[in-house]
Design an enzyme around this catalytic site. Structure first.
Site, PDB file in Angstrom:
ATOM      1  N   ASN A   7       3.976  -2.332   0.962  1.00  0.00           N
ATOM      2  CA  ASN A   7       2.646  -1.751   1.116  1.00  0.00           C
ATOM      3  C   ASN A   7       2.029  -2.397   2.359  1.00  0.00           C
ATOM      4  OD1 ASN A   7       0.037  -0.865   0.897  1.00  0.00           O
ATOM      5  ND2 ASN A   7      -0.195  -1.402  -1.268  1.00  0.00           N
ATOM      6  N   ARG A  67       4.735   2.499   0.508  1.00  0.00           N
ATOM      7  CA  ARG A  67       3.535   3.196   0.086  1.00  0.00           C
ATOM      8  C   ARG A  67       2.854   3.713   1.355  1.00  0.00           C
ATOM      9  NH1 ARG A  67      -2.276   1.130  -0.780  1.00  0.00           N
ATOM     10  NH2 ARG A  67      -3.200   2.930  -1.802  1.00  0.00           N
ATOM     11  N   HIS A 156      -4.660   7.588  -4.859  1.00  0.00           N
ATOM     12  CA  HIS A 156      -4.171   6.900  -6.078  1.00  0.00           C
ATOM     13  C   HIS A 156      -3.134   7.750  -6.824  1.00  0.00           C
ATOM     14  CE1 HIS A 156      -8.254   4.591  -6.434  1.00  0.00           C
ATOM     15  NE2 HIS A 156      -7.365   3.841  -5.819  1.00  0.00           N
ATOM     16  N   ARG A 217     -17.900   1.018  -2.610  1.00  0.00           N
ATOM     17  CA  ARG A 217     -18.104   2.388  -2.112  1.00  0.00           C
ATOM     18  C   ARG A 217     -19.067   3.149  -3.015  1.00  0.00           C
ATOM     19  NH1 ARG A 217     -11.901   3.754  -2.042  1.00  0.00           N
ATOM     20  NH2 ARG A 217     -11.266   1.754  -1.172  1.00  0.00           N
ATOM     21  N   GLU A 360       2.262   0.786  -9.698  1.00  0.00           N
ATOM     22  CA  GLU A 360       2.588   1.649  -8.558  1.00  0.00           C
ATOM     23  C   GLU A 360       3.922   1.259  -7.932  1.00  0.00           C
ATOM     24  OE1 GLU A 360      -1.565   0.850  -7.464  1.00  0.00           O
ATOM     25  OE2 GLU A 360      -1.515   2.783  -6.435  1.00  0.00           O
TER      26      GLU A 360
END
Ligand code: ADP
Length: 380
Positions: A7, A67, A156, A217, A360
């Site tokens: 990642n 990823r 996601h 956020r 993940e």
């Protein structure tokens, strides 16, 4: 098969080696400060390589799975990486300016170090390519979509995909018949409507800013807030981008972006923390209600990621607002801590509430192994 899962961020590189046959995590690590103490992604791989040799000896890995945040409209599934795929990832950089260039650098660094190594890209957006057009179009002039790719993509996806599969398994339902609402609540947070096992809507849109209240956020807001403040000359576009992505959400409301700290502050009587929790829970309740309708009646409401898996107070707060759906949490089951997928609602709950830990890396490793095996004749 041994798969190195990577990642790549702009200044960091997270990695894991997974054995996809035994499901073991053989090693994992994080290289930080790329661009400072570590000059570039190629140099970061020196650290990874040394770690591999220390733990695995001379045998290395069979494939690398990356990823990749943005797959645009092109990638609906994980793909074997070729020069053409790397070019496409780079061309999508305007849609993910921090992430896609970093992924391309990670891919390039592997290619340089291990030229024959099979590499696979797994996209965060891919799982949401099944969304119907009425869910992914914004009601704006078509030119914005045609010329600038302005549409909802969703993120996601790897997590939502993995968690959907595990949730269906836990309930003993065939995935193809499974409808659910899946809430991935980490620092970034999104909720996905699953119908017949696939994504039919999700709360993140053109970027990961839309939707739920997150750590820093804002999630959904009236776009005029941005245009008005800029038109009046109060803020620049860059200011607004920073404010909405880095200074909003729990941090904006409670002064703190970590859910644990917000829950503790609220319990100690801090009104701002209490408000932040209410706003975040209410936003999620609204999405769950909407997606329950979108999927034609959810068979499960599923919580995952850092907050979803660990914060029983937040799950309780959310579930408390879902009485109209007949949702009833089991207080003891909700408090239980466990790494296993589990049901946290009562037997009487009209919709089962599940906690399903996400993974993940496992999903990226599995997808990588599947593609590499399918591509190489003679291998099993
Ligand atoms: P990322 O999106 O960075 O992968 P995570 O999925 O790790 O994030 O989620 C991070 C969030 O999970 C933080 O808000 C953190 O406070 C929350 N979290 C982690 N552990 C707990 C816990 N035990 N109780 C409550 N919240 C937790």
């Amino acid at each position: 098969m041994r798969v190195l899962v990577i990642n790549s961020g702009s200044s960091s590189l997270k990695y894991q080696v997974r054995d996809t046959d035994t499901h073991e995590v053989l090693l994992s690590g994080l290289v930080e400060r790329i661009g400072e103490e570590v000059p570039d992604h190629a140099a970061a791989l020196d650290t990874v390589d040394a770690h591999l040799h220390r733990v695995l000896g001379e045998t290395t890995v069979d494939a690398v799975g990356h990823r990749v945040v943005h797959g645009g409209e092109r990638f609906a599934e994980p793909v074997r990486i070729t020069d053409d795929v790397t070019d496409a990832i780079e061309r999508l950089a305007p849609l993910a300016p921090l992430h896609n260039p970093a992924a391309a650098l990670g891919i390039g660094a592997i290619l340089e170090r291990w030229p024959g190594m099979p590499q696979v890209a797994v996209f965060d957006t891919a799982f949401h390519r099944t969304m119907p057009e009425h869910a992914w179009r914004y009601a704006v002039p078509e030119a914005l979509y045609r010329e600038h790719g302005v549409r909802r993509y969703g993120f996601h996806g790897t997590s939502h995909d993995y968690v959907t599969g595990r949730a269906a398994e836990l309930l003993g339902v065939d995935r193809a018949d499974f409808s659910a609402v899946v809430a991935h609540l980490g620092n970034g947070a999104s909720v996905t409507a699953i119908r017949a096992g696939v994504s039919v809507d999700t709360s993140m849109g053109y970027t990961p800013l839309e939707g739920l209240v997150m750590g820093t956020r804002s999630g959904d807001l009236d776009p005029s807030i941005i245009t008005q403040l800029i038109i009046r000359g109060e803020y620049t576009a860059e200011d607004m981008d920073r404010i909405l992505n880095k200074d909003s959400g729990l941090k904006g409301l409670a002064g703190e972006n970590d859910m644990r700290a917000v829950v503790e502050a609220a319990a100690a009587g801090d009104d701002r923390a209490e408000l932040a929790l209410s706003v975040a829970a209410y936003r999620l309740q609204k999405y769950i209600g909407a997606y329950h309708v979108a999927v034609g009646g959810a068979q499960a409401i599923v919580f995952t990621a850092g907050i979803g898996e660990n914060s029983s107070p937040f799950r309780e707060r959310v579930a408390a607002g879902l009485a109209a759906l007949g949702v009833e949490l089991d207080p003891a089951a909700n408090l239980e801590r466990s790494p296993r997928p589990r049901v946290v609602s009562t037997a009487a709950s009209a919709i089962p509430v599940l906690v399903v830990p996400t993974d993940e890396e496992a999903e990226i490793a599995r997808a990588t192994a599947d593609i590499v095996r399918a591509d190489v004749p003679g291998q099993t």
